[in-house]
Design an enzyme around this catalytic site. Sequence first.
Site, PDB file in Angstrom:
ATOM      1  N   ASP A   1       0.887  -1.172   0.000  1.00  0.00           N
ATOM      2  CA  ASP A   1       0.000   0.000   0.000  1.00  0.00           C
ATOM      3  C   ASP A   1       0.918   1.213   0.000  1.00  0.00           C
ATOM      4  OD1 ASP A   1      -2.252   1.629   0.204  1.00  0.00           O
ATOM      5  OD2 ASP A   1      -2.163   1.636   2.384  1.00  0.00           O
TER       6      ASP A   1
ATOM      7  N   GLU B   1      -1.047  -1.180  -4.762  1.00  0.00           N
ATOM      8  CA  GLU B   1      -2.326  -0.476  -4.914  1.00  0.00           C
ATOM      9  C   GLU B   1      -2.187   0.630  -5.949  1.00  0.00           C
ATOM     10  OE1 GLU B   1      -4.670   0.214  -1.424  1.00  0.00           O
ATOM     11  OE2 GLU B   1      -5.576   2.002  -2.293  1.00  0.00           O
TER      12      GLU B   1
ATOM     13  N   ASP C   1      -2.772   1.003   7.010  1.00  0.00           N
ATOM     14  CA  ASP C   1      -1.931   0.771   5.835  1.00  0.00           C
ATOM     15  C   ASP C   1      -1.464  -0.673   5.776  1.00  0.00           C
ATOM     16  OD1 ASP C   1      -1.237   3.906   5.248  1.00  0.00           O
ATOM     17  OD2 ASP C   1      -1.319   3.408   7.373  1.00  0.00           O
TER      18      ASP C   1
END
Lengths: 188, 188
Positions: free
Chosen positions: B11, B72, B145
Site C-alpha cells: 500500500d 495499490e 496501511d
Amino acid sequence: MASALRVLGIDPGLTRCGLGVIDVARDRSASLVHVGVVRSDPESPIEQRLATIAAGIRAVLVQHQPHVVAVERVFAQHNRSSVMGTAQASGIALLLAAEHGLPAATHTPSEIKAAVTGYGAADKLQVQTMVARVLRLDALPQPADAADALALALCHAWRRGPSPAVTGNGALTPAQRAWTDAERRARR
Amino acid sequence: MASALRVLGIDPGLTRCGLGVIDVARDRSASLVHVGVVRSDPESPIEQRLATIAAGIRAVLVQHQPHVVAVERVFAQHNRSSVMGTAQASGIALLLAAEHGLPAATHTPSEIKAAVTGYGAADKLQVQTMVARVLRLDALPQPADAADALALALCHAWRRGPSPAVTGNGALTPAQRAWTDAERRARR
C-alpha cells in the site's frame, strides 16, 4: 572546468524521460556535457518500463558523475492521463539520486522558465532558444524533453545562488556581482 | 505450504507504506507471513524519504522472497496533497519488483474491496475484519496501511484465477470448484 558544478536535470516521464548534464562555472557560464532521452515501450508492463527508465538514469549517473540532481516537479492538477507515470518516474529519479549519495532538488515548470528566460510564462520555443544560446549549441535541443532537462539543470545551477564561500552580510560580494552580470549577459 | 503462492502486497505511501506478505494455497486458504509499515520522516528531504521506503521494501523482498508483488493503484483524481508522494512510492515499489525479477500487478481500491469482502464499496472496517478472519488473526491488523497491504495481497491471489494447470475448456474443473467453494466460505 575543474571547479564547475555538474548538474543532472531530469524531466521525468514514462514514455520519454529527458536527461541533461551541464557544467556551470562560478561565473555562471554553462557548457553541455550530455543530453539524451530514455524511452520505454508503452506496450511493456509498468514495472519493466520503470526499470528501463531507472537503468537509463543510472547509466548517466555513473558515466557523468553529477554533483546534484534536479527533477522537474509534477503536479496532480495537471489532469493528464500520464501524470501518474510521470510522478512514478520522478520518484525513481529522486531515489537514484539518494542512492548515489547526491542531493536532489525539484523545480516547477514556471521556476524553470523564469530562471532560464526571465519570464515564468515563457513558451517552449523561448526556453529552447535560450538553452541553445547559453550552452552555445548549433541547433535547438531535440526532443522537447531533452531541452526541458537542460533548462531544468540550468535553472537549478542559477537559482541556487552564491556558494557559501561568498555569502556574507547581504551586500553583493565582487564574485556575486560578477555572477549577476554574467547571468544578465547570458539572458540577453 | 510448499506449493503456495507468496504475495507481497504494498500500500504505497511516503509517510507510511504498508507491506503485507501472505501465502495462498491452491485451495485459496491464506496465511500471514509478514505484516509491517515502513515510515519516513516528513521532515527529511524527499529523496531521503524515498530511499527509506525503498530500503524497507527491499528488506521484505530479501527476507520473505515473494513470488509476485501487488501494488495499490493510485489515481490522480484523488485530490489529496499526498497523491504525488503516493505515486512516487508506488513507482519505487514497482521498480523494486522488476529489479528482483518479479512480476508486479496493480489493483484499484474497489477491486481490493470487492475481492476481499464481495462488495466494492465496503468500508475499511469490513475489509480489515475480513482480512483478520481469512488470515485467522486474533486482532484487526493495525495500522490501516498494513491491513490494506494484506487485503491487496489477498485480492491479487484470489483474482488471478486458476493456475494454467487447471484451466481448460471453460467448464469448472474439480480444483476450480474447490477454490470457488473455499472462497465463498471465506467470504461468509
